[in-house]
Write an enzyme that holds these catalytic residues in place. Structure first.
Site, PDB file in Angstrom:
ATOM      1  N   HIS A   1       0.691  -1.377   0.021  1.00 55.34           N
ATOM      2  CA  HIS A   1       0.047   0.026  -0.068  1.00 55.34           C
ATOM      3  C   HIS A   1       0.724   1.273   0.134  1.00 55.34           C
ATOM      4  O   HIS A   1       0.808   2.029  -0.861  1.00 55.34           O
ATOM      5  CB  HIS A   1      -1.043   0.006   1.089  1.00 55.34           C
TER       6      HIS A   1
ATOM      7  N   HIS B   1       3.543   6.975   5.446  1.00 50.20           N
ATOM      8  CA  HIS B   1       2.290   7.813   5.894  1.00 50.20           C
ATOM      9  C   HIS B   1       1.635   6.967   6.754  1.00 50.20           C
ATOM     10  O   HIS B   1       0.690   7.705   7.700  1.00 50.20           O
ATOM     11  CB  HIS B   1       1.493   8.162   4.683  1.00 50.20           C
ATOM     12  N   ASP B   2       1.691   5.482   6.994  1.00 52.39           N
ATOM     13  CA  ASP B   2       0.923   4.974   8.038  1.00 52.39           C
ATOM     14  C   ASP B   2       1.902   4.523   9.147  1.00 52.39           C
ATOM     15  O   ASP B   2       1.038   3.628   9.788  1.00 52.39           O
ATOM     16  CB  ASP B   2       0.347   3.724   7.227  1.00 52.39           C
TER      17      ASP B   2
ATOM     18  N   ASP C   1      -3.407   8.253  -1.301  1.00 47.65           N
ATOM     19  CA  ASP C   1      -3.834   7.284  -0.391  1.00 47.65           C
ATOM     20  C   ASP C   1      -5.265   6.884  -0.317  1.00 47.65           C
ATOM     21  O   ASP C   1      -5.681   5.763  -0.492  1.00 47.65           O
ATOM     22  CB  ASP C   1      -3.651   7.896   1.115  1.00 47.65           C
TER      23      ASP C   1
ATOM     24  N   GLU D   1       0.690   5.843  12.759  1.00 45.48           N
ATOM     25  CA  GLU D   1      -0.636   5.385  12.809  1.00 45.48           C
ATOM     26  C   GLU D   1      -0.595   3.723  13.029  1.00 45.48           C
ATOM     27  O   GLU D   1      -1.476   3.598  14.068  1.00 45.48           O
ATOM     28  CB  GLU D   1      -1.679   5.580  11.922  1.00 45.48           C
ATOM     29  N   ASP D   2       0.050   3.092  12.502  1.00 53.43           N
ATOM     30  CA  ASP D   2      -0.087   1.584  12.384  1.00 53.43           C
ATOM     31  C   ASP D   2       0.993   0.802  13.064  1.00 53.43           C
ATOM     32  O   ASP D   2       0.900  -0.350  12.961  1.00 53.43           O
ATOM     33  CB  ASP D   2      -0.702   1.150  10.967  1.00 53.43           C
TER      34      ASP D   2
END
Length: 175
Positions: free
Chosen positions: A40, A64-65, A128, A68-69
């Site tokens: 992704h 980018h994630d 995204d 957050e993840d």
């Protein structure tokens, strides 16, 4: 700076961001197709690469994630990739938590946050959304109803992002 040196710095930044994101996401899988999660961020970076961009935008797309993840922090990203990349990643990281309420409340907080983001962050967010929309539409038609409605609202505040990506995202969003 010489063009060759500048190109090498750009490639080093991208390679480092890819390695960092790959390590951070580890064994995570995509919900909709079971592929390694890193596909992704790579897809998001390639979408960003298709429009006018900076090396920092490509690095932010790859990262980018991560905050957050994964266990990665913005401080780690700042130390590894500098303040420009870290700032973009901060704009791309959801600010809401389950403490803030249900999904609808959280997504509205995140939308308000992105409304103030610079154009570069909005461009990465559009990429995204495009990659997620394609995956969710194909892999989870029931969730697409929820995601599609959220995407449509989010597009209202992403108008400063790249116009080509905005048009692609709008074309993917539900009527």
């Amino acid at each position: 700076m010489e063009a060759g040196v500048e190109r090498k710095i750009m490639i080093d930044l991208e390679n480092s961001a890819l390695q960092f994101a790959t390590r951070a996401h580890g064994e995570q899988k995509r919900k909709y197709d079971g592929r390694p999660y890193i596909v992704h961020p790579i897809a998001v970076a390639e979408i960003v690469r298709s429009v006018p961009h900076t090396p920092e935008m490509i690095a932010a797309a790859l990262l980018h994630d991560t905050v957050e993840d994964t266990d990665a922090t913005l401080l780690e990203i700042k130390e590894a990739f500098g303040p420009k990349v870290a700032t973009l990643v901060a704009w791309l990281t959801d600010i809401s938590t389950p403490f803030h309420g249900n999904r609808q409340v959280r997504k509205e907080l995140d939308r308000q946050h992105l409304a103030s983001a610079p154009a570069a962050a909005k461009t990465v967010k559009l990429a995204d959304l495009i990659d997620n929309a394609i995956a969710i539409k194909a892999g989870d038609p029931n969730f697409w109803k929820v995601f599609g409605a959220e995407m449509k609202r989010l597009l209202e505040v992403l108008g400063d992002g790249d116009e080509t990506l905005l048009a692609k995202a709008r074309a993917l969003a539900p009527e």
